[in-house]
Design a protein around this motif. Sequence first.
Motif, PDB file in Angstrom:
ATOM      1  N   MET A   1     -29.614   9.543  23.391  1.00 50.81           N
ATOM      2  CA  MET A   1     -30.335   8.290  23.133  1.00 50.81           C
ATOM      3  C   MET A   1     -29.635   7.132  23.867  1.00 50.81           C
ATOM      4  SD  MET A   1     -30.897   6.455  19.486  1.00 50.81           S
ATOM      5  CE  MET A   1     -31.659   7.810  18.646  1.00 50.81           C
ATOM      6  N   SER A   2     -30.397   6.236  24.421  1.00 51.30           N
ATOM      7  CA  SER A   2     -29.794   5.107  25.127  1.00 51.30           C
ATOM      8  C   SER A   2     -29.252   4.111  24.103  1.00 51.30           C
ATOM      9  CB  SER A   2     -30.837   4.423  26.003  1.00 51.30           C
ATOM     10  OG  SER A   2     -31.786   3.777  25.176  1.00 51.30           O
ATOM     11  N   ARG A   3     -28.487   3.158  24.585  1.00 50.59           N
ATOM     12  CA  ARG A   3     -27.908   2.177  23.665  1.00 50.59           C
ATOM     13  C   ARG A   3     -28.684   0.870  23.698  1.00 50.59           C
ATOM     14  NH1 ARG A   3     -26.170   4.969  20.392  1.00 50.59           N
ATOM     15  NH2 ARG A   3     -24.779   3.406  19.531  1.00 50.59           N
ATOM     16  N   ASN A   4     -29.969   0.972  23.884  1.00 50.49           N
ATOM     17  CA  ASN A   4     -30.797  -0.239  23.907  1.00 50.49           C
ATOM     18  C   ASN A   4     -30.827  -0.921  22.539  1.00 50.49           C
ATOM     19  OD1 ASN A   4     -31.375   0.403  26.476  1.00 50.49           O
ATOM     20  ND2 ASN A   4     -33.510   0.968  26.125  1.00 50.49           N
ATOM     21  N   VAL A   5     -30.955  -2.228  22.588  1.00 53.78           N
ATOM     22  CA  VAL A   5     -30.998  -3.004  21.349  1.00 53.78           C
ATOM     23  C   VAL A   5     -32.315  -3.773  21.281  1.00 53.78           C
ATOM     24  CG1 VAL A   5     -29.828  -4.729  19.926  1.00 53.78           C
ATOM     25  CG2 VAL A   5     -28.485  -3.328  21.516  1.00 53.78           C
ATOM     26  N   LEU A   6     -32.946  -3.717  20.125  1.00 54.10           N
ATOM     27  CA  LEU A   6     -34.145  -4.524  19.877  1.00 54.10           C
ATOM     28  C   LEU A   6     -33.772  -5.692  18.981  1.00 54.10           C
ATOM     29  CD1 LEU A   6     -37.253  -5.044  19.792  1.00 54.10           C
ATOM     30  CD2 LEU A   6     -37.303  -3.552  17.770  1.00 54.10           C
ATOM     31  N   VAL A   7     -34.125  -6.897  19.419  1.00 56.22           N
ATOM     32  CA  VAL A   7     -34.021  -8.063  18.538  1.00 56.22           C
ATOM     33  C   VAL A   7     -35.454  -8.502  18.246  1.00 56.22           C
ATOM     34  CG1 VAL A   7     -33.100 -10.386  18.202  1.00 56.22           C
ATOM     35  CG2 VAL A   7     -31.830  -8.746  19.619  1.00 56.22           C
ATOM     36  N   ALA A   8     -35.909  -8.240  17.019  1.00 59.46           N
ATOM     37  CA  ALA A   8     -37.290  -8.556  16.647  1.00 59.46           C
ATOM     38  C   ALA A   8     -37.281  -9.732  15.676  1.00 59.46           C
ATOM     39  CB  ALA A   8     -37.941  -7.340  15.980  1.00 59.46           C
ATOM     40  N   TYR A   9     -38.316 -10.557  15.770  1.00 57.49           N
ATOM     41  CA  TYR A   9     -38.349 -11.748  14.916  1.00 57.49           C
ATOM     42  C   TYR A   9     -39.748 -12.034  14.411  1.00 57.49           C
ATOM     43  CZ  TYR A   9     -40.231 -13.889  19.125  1.00 57.49           C
ATOM     44  OH  TYR A   9     -41.021 -14.164  20.222  1.00 57.49           O
ATOM     45  N   ALA A  10     -39.798 -12.708  13.266  1.00 56.98           N
ATOM     46  CA  ALA A  10     -41.061 -13.214  12.725  1.00 56.98           C
ATOM     47  C   ALA A  10     -40.875 -14.709  12.498  1.00 56.98           C
ATOM     48  CB  ALA A  10     -41.389 -12.516  11.409  1.00 56.98           C
ATOM     49  N   SER A  11     -41.628 -15.492  13.225  1.00 61.51           N
ATOM     50  CA  SER A  11     -41.411 -16.932  13.276  1.00 61.51           C
ATOM     51  C   SER A  11     -42.755 -17.642  13.259  1.00 61.51           C
ATOM     52  CB  SER A  11     -40.662 -17.251  14.590  1.00 61.51           C
ATOM     53  OG  SER A  11     -40.439 -18.619  14.755  1.00 61.51           O
ATOM     54  N   ILE A 162     -21.647  -2.216  17.818  1.00 63.42           N
ATOM     55  CA  ILE A 162     -22.396  -1.266  18.662  1.00 63.42           C
ATOM     56  C   ILE A 162     -21.429  -0.530  19.597  1.00 63.42           C
ATOM     57  CG2 ILE A 162     -24.145  -1.038  20.476  1.00 63.42           C
ATOM     58  CD1 ILE A 162     -25.590  -3.450  19.195  1.00 63.42           C
ATOM     59  N   GLN A 163     -20.511  -1.288  20.166  1.00 63.98           N
ATOM     60  CA  GLN A 163     -19.513  -0.661  21.062  1.00 63.98           C
ATOM     61  C   GLN A 163     -18.716   0.400  20.311  1.00 63.98           C
ATOM     62  OE1 GLN A 163     -19.532  -1.320  24.103  1.00 63.98           O
ATOM     63  NE2 GLN A 163     -19.923  -3.477  24.538  1.00 63.98           N
ATOM     64  N   ARG A 164     -18.280   0.041  19.101  1.00 63.11           N
ATOM     65  CA  ARG A 164     -17.477   0.986  18.308  1.00 63.11           C
ATOM     66  C   ARG A 164     -18.246   2.272  18.066  1.00 63.11           C
ATOM     67  NH1 ARG A 164     -15.770  -3.410  15.342  1.00 63.11           N
ATOM     68  NH2 ARG A 164     -17.304  -3.030  13.713  1.00 63.11           N
ATOM     69  N   SER A 165     -19.537   2.111  17.714  1.00 62.02           N
ATOM     70  CA  SER A 165     -20.328   3.305  17.398  1.00 62.02           C
ATOM     71  C   SER A 165     -20.537   4.144  18.655  1.00 62.02           C
ATOM     72  CB  SER A 165     -21.669   2.925  16.787  1.00 62.02           C
ATOM     73  OG  SER A 165     -22.539   2.459  17.781  1.00 62.02           O
ATOM     74  N   THR A 166     -20.570   3.498  19.815  1.00 62.34           N
ATOM     75  CA  THR A 166     -20.711   4.244  21.071  1.00 62.34           C
ATOM     76  C   THR A 166     -19.465   5.079  21.319  1.00 62.34           C
ATOM     77  OG1 THR A 166     -21.986   2.381  21.922  1.00 62.34           O
ATOM     78  CG2 THR A 166     -21.264   4.011  23.524  1.00 62.34           C
ATOM     79  N   ASP A 172     -21.390  14.969  23.433  1.00 65.73           N
ATOM     80  CA  ASP A 172     -22.649  15.720  23.497  1.00 65.73           C
ATOM     81  C   ASP A 172     -23.840  14.920  22.949  1.00 65.73           C
ATOM     82  OD1 ASP A 172     -22.289  15.688  20.800  1.00 65.73           O
ATOM     83  OD2 ASP A 172     -22.108  17.860  20.555  1.00 65.73           O
ATOM     84  N   GLY A 173     -23.587  13.651  22.536  1.00 62.40           N
ATOM     85  CA  GLY A 173     -24.683  12.793  22.120  1.00 62.40           C
ATOM     86  C   GLY A 173     -25.102  12.958  20.675  1.00 62.40           C
ATOM     87  N   THR A 174     -24.525  13.900  19.942  1.00 57.70           N
ATOM     88  CA  THR A 174     -24.905  14.066  18.537  1.00 57.70           C
ATOM     89  C   THR A 174     -24.282  12.953  17.706  1.00 57.70           C
ATOM     90  OG1 THR A 174     -23.001  15.498  18.193  1.00 57.70           O
ATOM     91  CG2 THR A 174     -25.104  16.578  18.678  1.00 57.70           C
ATOM     92  N   THR A 175     -24.853  12.721  16.554  1.00 59.56           N
ATOM     93  CA  THR A 175     -24.338  11.677  15.678  1.00 59.56           C
ATOM     94  C   THR A 175     -23.281  12.273  14.751  1.00 59.56           C
ATOM     95  OG1 THR A 175     -26.527  10.709  15.705  1.00 59.56           O
ATOM     96  CG2 THR A 175     -25.025   9.903  14.017  1.00 59.56           C
ATOM     97  N   PRO A 176     -22.075  11.689  14.718  1.00 56.13           N
ATOM     98  CA  PRO A 176     -21.053  12.237  13.831  1.00 56.13           C
ATOM     99  C   PRO A 176     -21.438  12.040  12.367  1.00 56.13           C
ATOM    100  CG  PRO A 176     -20.308  10.190  14.852  1.00 56.13           C
ATOM    101  CD  PRO A 176     -21.644  10.493  15.433  1.00 56.13           C
ATOM    102  N   ASN A 177     -20.999  12.954  11.482  1.00 51.34           N
ATOM    103  CA  ASN A 177     -21.317  12.810  10.054  1.00 51.34           C
ATOM    104  C   ASN A 177     -20.453  11.725   9.430  1.00 51.34           C
ATOM    105  OD1 ASN A 177     -23.227  14.854  10.031  1.00 51.34           O
ATOM    106  ND2 ASN A 177     -21.609  16.411   9.949  1.00 51.34           N
TER     107      ASN A 177
END
Length: 177
Positions: A1-11, A162-166, A172-177
């Motif tokens: 999965m890429s490390r893209n970030v979504l910033v969504a807003y309701a204004s 985000i950097q830390r989680s990367t 291998d791209g799997t998510t650690p438990n």
Amino acid sequence: MSRNVLVAYASKMGATAGIAEAIGADLREHGHDVDVLDVAQVHSIEPYAAVVLGSAIYIRRWRREAVQFLRNHVDALCTRQVWLFHSGPVGPDKDQVQEMPAAVRRLAHEIGATPAVTFAGRLERDTAKGFLARRLATGDLAGDSRDWTKIRAWADDISAAIQRSTWDRPADGTTPN
Ligand SMILES: Cc1cc2nc3c(=O)[nH]c(=O)nc-3n(C[C@H](O)[C@H](O)[C@H](O)COP(=O)(O)O)c2cc1C
């Protein structure tokens, strides 16, 4: 999965959109790939590894489309890093922390997101929409109380997380438990 970030807003009157843009700009400066979008424009969050969602507060509630966004994407949000903010207080109470509305609190809990951070908002005659807002924008609530230093500091913290989680993520791209 890429490390893209979504910033969504309701204004409604643009203040929260401005905060979202500032968060997006800060994250980009830190090297992230960021989309800043009105929640109404977001159909899928699949491309994103992390999501920041912000809503304006009106009469102690979030904008309906922001709550709907959380509901629509609750499963996908459970597997992503999520940060929430809301923008509201203006005038003499601009530093008052706002509680999350009950519906948002429940959804945040379900998703595993930390409570929403409160940012002061903006209420000005030029941007006010609706009779009541225009009326309030002539009194002591009027003005732009958004604290850009606080907003940027929060975005810096998000970038670091985000950097830390990367780094924590196995090669291998799997998510650690
Ligand atoms: C009618 C009205 C009700 C509001 N209610 C709240 C509220 O309950 N709590 C709060 O913190 N701010 C409240 N505000 C302030 C707005 O949340 C603030 O102006 C915000 O920055 C607007 O965001 P937007 O420009 O993204 O729509 C209210 C403003 C108006 C005009």
